[in-house]
Design a protein around this motif. Structure first.
Motif, mmCIF file in Angstrom:
data_model
loop_
_atom_site.group_PDB
_atom_site.id
_atom_site.type_symbol
_atom_site.label_atom_id
_atom_site.label_comp_id
_atom_site.label_asym_id
_atom_site.label_seq_id
_atom_site.Cartn_x
_atom_site.Cartn_y
_atom_site.Cartn_z
ATOM 1 N N VAL A 1 -11.956 2.761 17.381
ATOM 2 C CA VAL A 1 -10.574 2.294 17.480
ATOM 3 C C VAL A 1 -10.229 1.671 16.132
ATOM 4 C CG1 VAL A 1 -10.744 1.863 19.961
ATOM 5 C CG2 VAL A 1 -11.245 0.009 18.359
ATOM 6 N N GLY A 2 -8.950 1.564 15.849
ATOM 7 C CA GLY A 2 -8.570 0.967 14.576
ATOM 8 C C GLY A 2 -7.080 0.807 14.460
ATOM 9 N N PHE A 3 -6.627 0.386 13.297
ATOM 10 C CA PHE A 3 -5.194 0.271 13.079
ATOM 11 C C PHE A 3 -4.838 0.609 11.640
ATOM 12 C CE2 PHE A 3 -6.889 -4.038 12.407
ATOM 13 C CZ PHE A 3 -6.279 -4.452 11.229
ATOM 14 N N PHE A 4 -3.662 1.211 11.499
ATOM 15 C CA PHE A 4 -3.063 1.546 10.206
ATOM 16 C C PHE A 4 -1.638 1.016 10.219
ATOM 17 C CE2 PHE A 4 -5.283 5.065 7.694
ATOM 18 C CZ PHE A 4 -6.529 4.814 8.238
ATOM 19 N N ASP A 5 -1.134 0.594 9.062
ATOM 20 C CA ASP A 5 0.260 0.171 8.964
ATOM 21 C C ASP A 5 1.183 1.370 9.107
ATOM 22 O OD1 ASP A 5 -0.388 -2.484 8.625
ATOM 23 O OD2 ASP A 5 -0.254 -2.426 6.430
ATOM 24 N N ALA A 6 2.372 1.116 9.682
ATOM 25 C CA ALA A 6 3.327 2.194 9.936
ATOM 26 C C ALA A 6 3.860 2.828 8.656
ATOM 27 C CB ALA A 6 4.494 1.677 10.781
ATOM 28 N N ASP A 7 3.821 2.090 7.535
ATOM 29 C CA ASP A 7 4.327 2.665 6.287
ATOM 30 C C ASP A 7 3.368 3.697 5.696
ATOM 31 O OD1 ASP A 7 2.280 1.126 5.218
ATOM 32 O OD2 ASP A 7 3.608 -0.305 4.228
ATOM 33 N N LEU A 8 2.176 3.812 6.292
ATOM 34 C CA LEU A 8 1.161 4.761 5.821
ATOM 35 C C LEU A 8 0.878 4.612 4.332
ATOM 36 C CD1 LEU A 8 1.892 8.033 7.851
ATOM 37 C CD2 LEU A 8 0.472 6.066 8.442
ATOM 38 N N GLY B 1 -10.977 7.893 -10.840
ATOM 39 C CA GLY B 1 -11.150 8.807 -9.727
ATOM 40 C C GLY B 1 -10.424 8.392 -8.475
ATOM 41 N N ARG B 2 -9.749 7.235 -8.505
ATOM 42 C CA ARG B 2 -8.992 6.746 -7.348
ATOM 43 C C ARG B 2 -7.519 6.611 -7.727
ATOM 44 N NH1 ARG B 2 -12.936 6.326 -3.043
ATOM 45 N NH2 ARG B 2 -14.874 6.488 -4.214
ATOM 46 N N SER B 3 -6.641 6.816 -6.763
ATOM 47 C CA SER B 3 -5.209 6.672 -7.001
ATOM 48 C C SER B 3 -4.697 5.479 -6.192
ATOM 49 C CB SER B 3 -4.468 7.958 -6.592
ATOM 50 O OG SER B 3 -3.078 7.813 -6.777
ATOM 51 N N ILE B 4 -4.754 4.305 -6.800
ATOM 52 C CA ILE B 4 -4.320 3.067 -6.140
ATOM 53 C C ILE B 4 -3.075 2.561 -6.854
ATOM 54 C CG2 ILE B 4 -4.975 0.754 -5.409
ATOM 55 C CD1 ILE B 4 -6.654 3.007 -4.157
ATOM 56 N N ASP B 5 -1.931 2.794 -6.246
ATOM 57 C CA ASP B 5 -0.645 2.417 -6.836
ATOM 58 C C ASP B 5 -0.183 1.113 -6.192
ATOM 59 O OD1 ASP B 5 1.830 2.243 -7.957
ATOM 60 O OD2 ASP B 5 2.729 3.840 -6.764
ATOM 61 N N ARG B 6 -0.529 0.008 -6.821
ATOM 62 C CA ARG B 6 -0.264 -1.317 -6.265
ATOM 63 C C ARG B 6 0.473 -2.160 -7.289
ATOM 64 N NH1 ARG B 6 -5.110 -5.260 -3.989
ATOM 65 N NH2 ARG B 6 -3.846 -6.524 -2.565
ATOM 66 N N SER B 7 1.518 -2.883 -6.855
ATOM 67 C CA SER B 7 2.276 -3.703 -7.793
ATOM 68 C C SER B 7 1.395 -4.807 -8.361
ATOM 69 C CB SER B 7 3.490 -4.326 -7.106
ATOM 70 O OG SER B 7 3.098 -5.343 -6.205
ATOM 71 N N THR B 8 1.717 -5.233 -9.572
ATOM 72 C CA THR B 8 0.936 -6.292 -10.219
ATOM 73 C C THR B 8 0.956 -7.564 -9.384
ATOM 74 O OG1 THR B 8 1.432 -5.373 -12.397
ATOM 75 C CG2 THR B 8 0.694 -7.659 -12.323
ATOM 76 N N LEU C 1 -10.756 3.014 -0.991
ATOM 77 C CA LEU C 1 -9.859 4.116 -0.676
ATOM 78 C C LEU C 1 -9.755 5.085 -1.844
ATOM 79 C CD1 LEU C 1 -6.942 2.154 1.035
ATOM 80 C CD2 LEU C 1 -8.631 3.606 2.175
ATOM 81 N N ARG C 2 -9.532 6.330 -1.543
ATOM 82 C CA ARG C 2 -9.261 7.312 -2.581
ATOM 83 C C ARG C 2 -7.798 7.251 -3.004
ATOM 84 N NH1 ARG C 2 -11.492 12.266 0.901
ATOM 85 N NH2 ARG C 2 -10.110 11.161 2.320
ATOM 86 N N GLN C 3 -6.939 6.836 -2.056
ATOM 87 C CA GLN C 3 -5.509 6.802 -2.345
ATOM 88 C C GLN C 3 -4.844 5.668 -1.571
ATOM 89 O OE1 GLN C 3 -3.530 10.513 -1.516
ATOM 90 N NE2 GLN C 3 -1.484 9.698 -1.939
ATOM 91 N N TRP C 4 -3.943 4.960 -2.218
ATOM 92 C CA TRP C 4 -3.116 3.939 -1.572
ATOM 93 C C TRP C 4 -1.851 3.785 -2.394
ATOM 94 C CZ3 TRP C 4 -0.657 -0.711 -2.393
ATOM 95 C CH2 TRP C 4 -0.300 -1.432 -1.242
ATOM 96 N N THR C 5 -0.708 3.711 -1.714
ATOM 97 C CA THR C 5 0.574 3.620 -2.408
ATOM 98 C C THR C 5 1.331 2.387 -1.966
ATOM 99 O OG1 THR C 5 0.711 6.035 -2.520
ATOM 100 C CG2 THR C 5 2.738 4.800 -2.918
ATOM 101 N N ASP C 6 1.793 1.617 -2.923
ATOM 102 C CA ASP C 6 2.571 0.413 -2.638
ATOM 103 C C ASP C 6 3.960 0.848 -2.178
ATOM 104 O OD1 ASP C 6 3.457 -2.150 -2.446
ATOM 105 O OD2 ASP C 6 2.905 -2.740 -4.477
#
Length: 247
Positions: free
Chosen positions: A90-97, A128-135, A215-220
């Motif tokens: 079981v788990g949870f993810f935010d709705a904004d994906l 090798g990771r795509s982490i798009d996170r605001s400063t 994570l391999r990918q995360w988008t702000d």
């Protein structure tokens, strides 16, 4: 792939949930069940979810809360229901994906180790990771995680990423059997409750049964509901949490 149900808490997410992009993301993972929790939305989210669930009643489920109770309680009640379903994880993810559903397989891999109870997604920016996170979110997150690490005496890098999976066990079920004291920092409270189970001898050391997976990918995603005031409140809740769970 383990039999998995992912809880998605929703508050005023009607526009996002009926988008073609969201519908396509859900459809791309036929082996995963989703439980959408409408947290007392006022924008017709409940109607959108019903229409979405009607596409596949065996995989897509809805739980409607009578009034807004906050993300922590929406996640908790969703997981309580998920524990009654015939699944392994079981788990949870935010709705904004912000964490795309394509990360579910990589987050599931550590459960091959039978001792693992919880897998936490971690936003680590590296080659090798795509982490798009605001400063701003990155540095406030680092401060928050550092405080949480010190208070819990755990080397945790990212407590607040909105993607986590759990093995469906009695110990994990006990973690979610009552409301959290913290609305924004409940992710840390999950760890604190696991530590309490460790002290009572119900599980091995938390550092052994919980693992973080980069994570391999995360988008702000724009439109985040978390602001500076929320960050201050969450940090103050950490101190109250430490006081409650210190023994």
């Amino acid at each position: 792939m383990y039999r998995t149900v992912v809880v998605i808490p929703c508050y005023n997410e009607a526009a996002r949930l009926k988008s073609e992009e969201f519908i396509a993301a859900i459809a791309a993972y036929p082996g995963v069940q989703f439980l959408f929790v409408d947290d007392g939305s006022k924008d017709g989210t409940d109607r959108v979810l019903e229409a979405l669930a009607a596409r596949d009643r065996e995989r897509l489920h809805c739980l409607k809360l009578p009034q807004n109770q906050g993300k922590a309680e929406a996640v908790r009640q969703g997981l309580v229901q998920a524990f009654t379903m015939p699944v392994d994880l079981v788990g949870f993810f935010d709705a904004d994906l912000a964490t795309p559903l394509s990360e579910i397989p990589i987050l599931s891999e550590p459960f091959a180790d039978r001792d693992i109870e919880m897998v936490m997604a971690s936003r680590v920016a590296m080659l090798g990771r795509s982490i798009d996170r605001s400063t701003w979110r990155h540095y406030t997150g680092r401060v928050f995680a550092t405080i949480a690490s010190l208070l819990l005496s755990l080397r945790v890098y990212d407590t607040q990423c909105g993607a986590k999976l759990f093995r469906k066990t009695d110990a994990v079920r006990e973690v979610f059997d009552r409301p959290f004291m913290s609305s924004w920092a409940f992710d840390v409270e999950i760890l604190a409750r696991l530590q309490r189970l460790q002290r009572s001898g119900k599980i091995p050391p938390v550092a052994r049964v919980v693992i973080e997976v980069p994570l391999r990918q995360w988008t702000d995603v724009g439109g985040s509901k978390i602001n500076f005031r929320d960050s201050v409140v969450a940090t103050s809740q950490l101190l109250l949490m430490w006081w409650r769970y210190r023994e």
